[in-house]
Design a protein around this motif. Structure first.
Motif, PDB file in Angstrom:
ATOM      1  N   ALA A 168       0.810  -1.220   0.000  1.00  0.00           N
ATOM      2  CA  ALA A 168       0.000   0.000   0.000  1.00  0.00           C
ATOM      3  C   ALA A 168       0.845   1.274   0.000  1.00  0.00           C
ATOM      4  O   ALA A 168       0.483   2.268  -0.636  1.00  0.00           O
ATOM      5  CB  ALA A 168      -0.954  -0.001   1.195  1.00  0.00           C
ATOM      6  N   PHE A 169       1.976   1.264   0.705  1.00  0.00           N
ATOM      7  CA  PHE A 169       2.846   2.455   0.751  1.00  0.00           C
ATOM      8  C   PHE A 169       3.278   2.852  -0.660  1.00  0.00           C
ATOM      9  O   PHE A 169       3.321   4.032  -1.002  1.00  0.00           O
ATOM     10  CB  PHE A 169       4.054   2.181   1.649  1.00  0.00           C
ATOM     11  N   TYR A 214      -4.156   6.362   5.495  1.00  0.00           N
ATOM     12  CA  TYR A 214      -3.488   5.608   6.546  1.00  0.00           C
ATOM     13  C   TYR A 214      -2.344   6.432   7.130  1.00  0.00           C
ATOM     14  O   TYR A 214      -1.810   7.314   6.460  1.00  0.00           O
ATOM     15  CB  TYR A 214      -2.920   4.298   5.991  1.00  0.00           C
ATOM     16  N   SER A 215      -1.949   6.099   8.340  1.00  0.00           N
ATOM     17  CA  SER A 215      -0.800   6.781   8.930  1.00  0.00           C
ATOM     18  C   SER A 215       0.452   6.395   8.141  1.00  0.00           C
ATOM     19  O   SER A 215       0.571   5.275   7.643  1.00  0.00           O
ATOM     20  CB  SER A 215      -0.638   6.417  10.406  1.00  0.00           C
ATOM     21  N   THR A 216       1.376   7.330   8.033  1.00  0.00           N
ATOM     22  CA  THR A 216       2.598   7.094   7.266  1.00  0.00           C
ATOM     23  C   THR A 216       3.402   5.935   7.843  1.00  0.00           C
ATOM     24  O   THR A 216       3.929   5.108   7.100  1.00  0.00           O
ATOM     25  CB  THR A 216       3.459   8.378   7.231  1.00  0.00           C
ATOM     26  N   SER A 217       3.477   5.859   9.165  1.00  0.00           N
ATOM     27  CA  SER A 217       4.278   4.787   9.769  1.00  0.00           C
ATOM     28  C   SER A 217       3.668   3.413   9.490  1.00  0.00           C
ATOM     29  O   SER A 217       4.394   2.458   9.217  1.00  0.00           O
ATOM     30  CB  SER A 217       4.460   5.005  11.273  1.00  0.00           C
ATOM     31  N   LEU A 253       1.880   2.604   6.889  1.00  0.00           N
ATOM     32  CA  LEU A 253       2.133   2.336   5.473  1.00  0.00           C
ATOM     33  C   LEU A 253       3.577   1.905   5.258  1.00  0.00           C
ATOM     34  O   LEU A 253       3.841   0.936   4.544  1.00  0.00           O
ATOM     35  CB  LEU A 253       1.847   3.578   4.630  1.00  0.00           C
ATOM     36  N   PHE A 254       4.508   2.631   5.852  1.00  0.00           N
ATOM     37  CA  PHE A 254       5.921   2.328   5.630  1.00  0.00           C
ATOM     38  C   PHE A 254       6.277   0.938   6.136  1.00  0.00           C
ATOM     39  O   PHE A 254       6.939   0.167   5.445  1.00  0.00           O
ATOM     40  CB  PHE A 254       6.832   3.361   6.298  1.00  0.00           C
ATOM     41  N   TRP A 255       5.861   0.604   7.345  1.00  0.00           N
ATOM     42  CA  TRP A 255       6.223  -0.695   7.916  1.00  0.00           C
ATOM     43  C   TRP A 255       5.372  -1.820   7.342  1.00  0.00           C
ATOM     44  O   TRP A 255       5.793  -2.970   7.348  1.00  0.00           O
ATOM     45  CB  TRP A 255       6.156  -0.677   9.438  1.00  0.00           C
ATOM     46  N   GLY A 256       4.180  -1.506   6.833  1.00  0.00           N
ATOM     47  CA  GLY A 256       3.351  -2.503   6.180  1.00  0.00           C
ATOM     48  C   GLY A 256       2.921  -3.647   7.081  1.00  0.00           C
ATOM     49  O   GLY A 256       2.672  -4.744   6.614  1.00  0.00           O
ATOM     50  N   VAL A 257       2.822  -3.382   8.362  1.00  0.00           N
ATOM     51  CA  VAL A 257       2.485  -4.439   9.293  1.00  0.00           C
ATOM     52  C   VAL A 257       0.980  -4.464   9.534  1.00  0.00           C
ATOM     53  O   VAL A 257       0.326  -5.472   9.349  1.00  0.00           O
ATOM     54  CB  VAL A 257       3.224  -4.245  10.640  1.00  0.00           C
ATOM     55  N   ASN A 258       0.418  -3.347   9.915  1.00  0.00           N
ATOM     56  CA  ASN A 258      -0.998  -3.267  10.224  1.00  0.00           C
ATOM     57  C   ASN A 258      -1.462  -1.881   9.814  1.00  0.00           C
ATOM     58  O   ASN A 258      -1.111  -0.908  10.468  1.00  0.00           O
ATOM     59  CB  ASN A 258      -1.231  -3.513  11.726  1.00  0.00           C
ATOM     60  N   LEU A 259      -2.214  -1.785   8.731  1.00  0.00           N
ATOM     61  CA  LEU A 259      -2.633  -0.477   8.251  1.00  0.00           C
ATOM     62  C   LEU A 259      -3.612   0.150   9.227  1.00  0.00           C
ATOM     63  O   LEU A 259      -4.612  -0.439   9.582  1.00  0.00           O
ATOM     64  CB  LEU A 259      -3.270  -0.583   6.861  1.00  0.00           C
TER      65      LEU A 259
END
Length: 181
Positions: free
Chosen positions: A38-39, A165-168, A170-176
């Motif tokens: 998603a990011f 979504y929050s940027t963090s 999205l970046f980590w892609g763990v839990n949107l």
């Protein structure tokens, strides 16, 4: 493979890597893996840097097909063969994520991925986002019914995600997580 020479190794690398890349790209658009991709789709305008934007798992899933394929097809004592495919990979990512106009794009798209074709893939409308998954060649999209011709997309220009979504996350892609601003 070593005895086949560069004239076989480079095309074989490109074809197999692109097929695996197509498969991995479609996998990243499934419910299970969307969060890691998603990011990359959150950008609202395409430019040459957009091709390298992604969560750490996204980046791994994008480079994994090339790593696997190079270990099979690039068994050569000529380092320039490896560097050639690296340059092709980099140029392909930057070109397809650019807003460069290519003459005869409609004809090229019968075989190759063009910037306008990949632009459709980044469209905010999800029915277009689930199309045009190839990296180098459009043959997989044509073969598996995921090709969408850019000329048939009525509303052009809107890219990104419908959800904020929050940027963090999205970046980590763990839990949107929805951005509550």
């Amino acid at each position: 493979v070593y005895h086949w020479g560069w004239w076989f190794q480079i095309p074989a690398y490109l074809i197999v890597t692109d097929f695996l890349g197509y498969c991995f790209h479609r996998l990243m658009h499934t419910k299970t893996f969307w969060r890691v991709h998603a990011f990359h789709h959150s950008i609202q305008s395409l430019n040459w840097v957009a091709g390298v934007r992604g969560s750490p798992v996204h980046i791994l899933m994008v480079i994994l097909p090339g790593m696997l394929t190079s270990s099979i097809f690039l068994l050569t004592d000529q380092p320039w063969v490896f560097y050639t495919v690296v340059v092709i990979d980099i140029c392909s990512q930057h070109l397809t994520h650019s807003n460069v106009y290519l003459p005869y794009a409609n004809k090229l798209e019968a075989f190759l991925v063009t910037p306008r074709m990949h632009f459709v893939h980044h469209h905010i409308d999800e029915r277009y986002g689930s199309s045009n998954f190839g990296f180098y060649f459009s043959i997989w999209d044509h073969l598996f019914g995921t090709y969408v011709n850019a000329q048939n997309v009525a509303v052009k220009g809107q890219l990104g995600l419908t959800n904020k979504y929050s940027t963090s996350s999205l970046f980590w892609g763990v839990n949107l997580k929805e951005n509550n601003q």
